[in-house]
Design a protein around this motif. Sequence first.
Motif, PDB file in Angstrom:
ATOM      1  N   ARG A   9       0.859  -1.187   0.000  1.00  0.00           N
ATOM      2  CA  ARG A   9       0.000   0.000   0.000  1.00  0.00           C
ATOM      3  C   ARG A   9       0.893   1.234   0.000  1.00  0.00           C
ATOM      4  O   ARG A   9       1.682   1.428   0.948  1.00  0.00           O
TER       5      ARG A   9
ATOM      6  N   THR B 210       3.057   3.758   3.104  1.00  0.00           N
ATOM      7  CA  THR B 210       3.148   3.032   4.375  1.00  0.00           C
ATOM      8  C   THR B 210       4.553   2.530   4.686  1.00  0.00           C
ATOM      9  O   THR B 210       4.732   1.725   5.595  1.00  0.00           O
TER      10      THR B 210
ATOM     11  N   THR C 246       2.529  -1.788   4.949  1.00  0.00           N
ATOM     12  CA  THR C 246       1.201  -2.388   4.993  1.00  0.00           C
ATOM     13  C   THR C 246       0.871  -2.943   3.622  1.00  0.00           C
ATOM     14  O   THR C 246       1.052  -2.261   2.607  1.00  0.00           O
ATOM     15  N   ASP C 247       0.400  -4.196   3.581  1.00  0.00           N
ATOM     16  CA  ASP C 247       0.040  -4.775   2.289  1.00  0.00           C
ATOM     17  C   ASP C 247      -1.414  -4.437   1.952  1.00  0.00           C
ATOM     18  O   ASP C 247      -2.124  -3.794   2.749  1.00  0.00           O
TER      19      ASP C 247
ATOM     20  N   GLY D 142      -4.224  -5.113   4.364  1.00  0.00           N
ATOM     21  CA  GLY D 142      -4.255  -4.400   5.630  1.00  0.00           C
ATOM     22  C   GLY D 142      -3.342  -4.945   6.692  1.00  0.00           C
ATOM     23  O   GLY D 142      -3.382  -4.491   7.844  1.00  0.00           O
ATOM     24  N   ASP D 143      -2.485  -5.908   6.348  1.00  0.00           N
ATOM     25  CA  ASP D 143      -1.545  -6.462   7.318  1.00  0.00           C
ATOM     26  C   ASP D 143      -0.245  -5.669   7.332  1.00  0.00           C
ATOM     27  O   ASP D 143       0.242  -5.240   6.281  1.00  0.00           O
ATOM     28  N   LEU D 144       0.318  -5.510   8.525  1.00  0.00           N
ATOM     29  CA  LEU D 144       1.626  -4.885   8.660  1.00  0.00           C
ATOM     30  C   LEU D 144       2.690  -5.954   8.469  1.00  0.00           C
ATOM     31  O   LEU D 144       2.693  -6.974   9.166  1.00  0.00           O
ATOM     32  N   CYS D 145       3.590  -5.718   7.526  1.00  0.00           N
ATOM     33  CA  CYS D 145       4.611  -6.701   7.165  1.00  0.00           C
ATOM     34  C   CYS D 145       5.997  -6.141   7.437  1.00  0.00           C
ATOM     35  O   CYS D 145       6.197  -4.927   7.496  1.00  0.00           O
TER      36      CYS D 145
ATOM     37  N   THR E  54       4.363 -11.418   7.646  1.00  0.00           N
ATOM     38  CA  THR E  54       3.267 -10.684   8.260  1.00  0.00           C
ATOM     39  C   THR E  54       3.488 -10.634   9.762  1.00  0.00           C
ATOM     40  O   THR E  54       3.685 -11.662  10.406  1.00  0.00           O
TER      41      THR E  54
ATOM     42  N   ALA F  14      -2.005  -7.380  12.074  1.00  0.00           N
ATOM     43  CA  ALA F  14      -2.874  -6.496  11.304  1.00  0.00           C
ATOM     44  C   ALA F  14      -2.516  -5.046  11.605  1.00  0.00           C
ATOM     45  O   ALA F  14      -2.230  -4.688  12.754  1.00  0.00           O
ATOM     46  N   SER F  15      -2.501  -4.226  10.574  1.00  0.00           N
ATOM     47  CA  SER F  15      -2.206  -2.811  10.764  1.00  0.00           C
ATOM     48  C   SER F  15      -3.237  -2.179  11.699  1.00  0.00           C
ATOM     49  O   SER F  15      -4.435  -2.467  11.607  1.00  0.00           O
TER      50      SER F  15
ATOM     51  N   GLN G 168       1.438   3.542  15.977  1.00  0.00           N
ATOM     52  CA  GLN G 168       0.614   3.926  14.830  1.00  0.00           C
ATOM     53  C   GLN G 168      -0.710   4.470  15.341  1.00  0.00           C
ATOM     54  O   GLN G 168      -1.257   3.971  16.337  1.00  0.00           O
TER      55      GLN G 168
END
Length: 339
Positions: A199, A202, A218-219, A222-225, A235, A238-239, A262
């Motif tokens: 995304r 991010t 963030t992919d 909606g996951d924070l990687c 992963t 989740a963001s 965040q």
Amino acid sequence: MNGDWLLRGRDGRLTVYLPSGDAVLCRAERGPTGSWEDTPRTVGGSQKVHPGAAVGQGADGYAHLAAWRPTVPGESGLVHSTHFRPGLAPLDWVPIGHPDQKGDRTGPPAVAVDGAGRGYVFVRNKGGGVSLRNQKVKGGWGGWLDLGGPEVEGELAAVTGESGFVELYACVPGGILRWRQEGDGKKPVRAEGVDAPVRPGTLRALATSVEHTTLFFTDLSGDLCAWRPGEKPVTLLASAGPGPVSAVRCVIEGHDCTVLAQRSASGRVAFAAYPTEQESAGAWWTESGPPLPADAMVSVALDEHDEVVAASLSPSAGTVLLTRRKDEPGLALEAWREI
């Protein structure tokens, strides 16, 4: 603001850098963990700049800032300022030009500072790639360099590794591009990137060991990687909300940890911590503080005792809130207070 806008100066005092209309302001602690200056200082003198400044900091504690300024109608140029120490006024803005010689803004800049204290200003050019202008080994500024990389989107993420070499990450459709210096003062060159559904807007990079920097993003789901070159993205969780995380390394109960912060979807600030470079250990969000306006930003840093401190900034409300880690097990935080 692109980059960490809450910084610890070389004397241990904290400074916040604040967007304010056509200016960037800075405000510092009067003393470590003490009160704050009543009146912010204006970065760069009276020259007006566009919103979207970038901040970077070197190992010497000096902050480097870059921003676009209006020149003639319909055109802009980049400017740079250095802030040596909290409590002092930053230097006047110095024009460093345009990546395409002239034209309007091409994208938000990013700033990194190498191990020798030289500033590097990165920005997207009209061709959709990345251009760089940096301070030279013997002083002054070199010319603009085109680093390539078409279809760059969103904010760039610049970072300096523990080696003192500068790295840059950029989001493109379907993946991430990376540039890295291979030696002191060398031009950053394209290095290993990765295919990933990223995304835009991010990206946040952090030096996490002598060998590695870790890029957080963030992919599209909606996951924070987290990704380190030479490995596959993993992963983490989740963001908590939109936008990039802020990240810092610290020692918690004797363990080297990475702390993430965040603005969450609820409007509060969410924190997570896990052993550095051990994403498999898992992490989870814990929310803190009052709900914040939608434009609020969050930044984390270390204070003079190497303890976590966090700030939230809402340009629309004009308020900065601050919290610090308590002297308790885990990541317990004090009540947020306005400075």
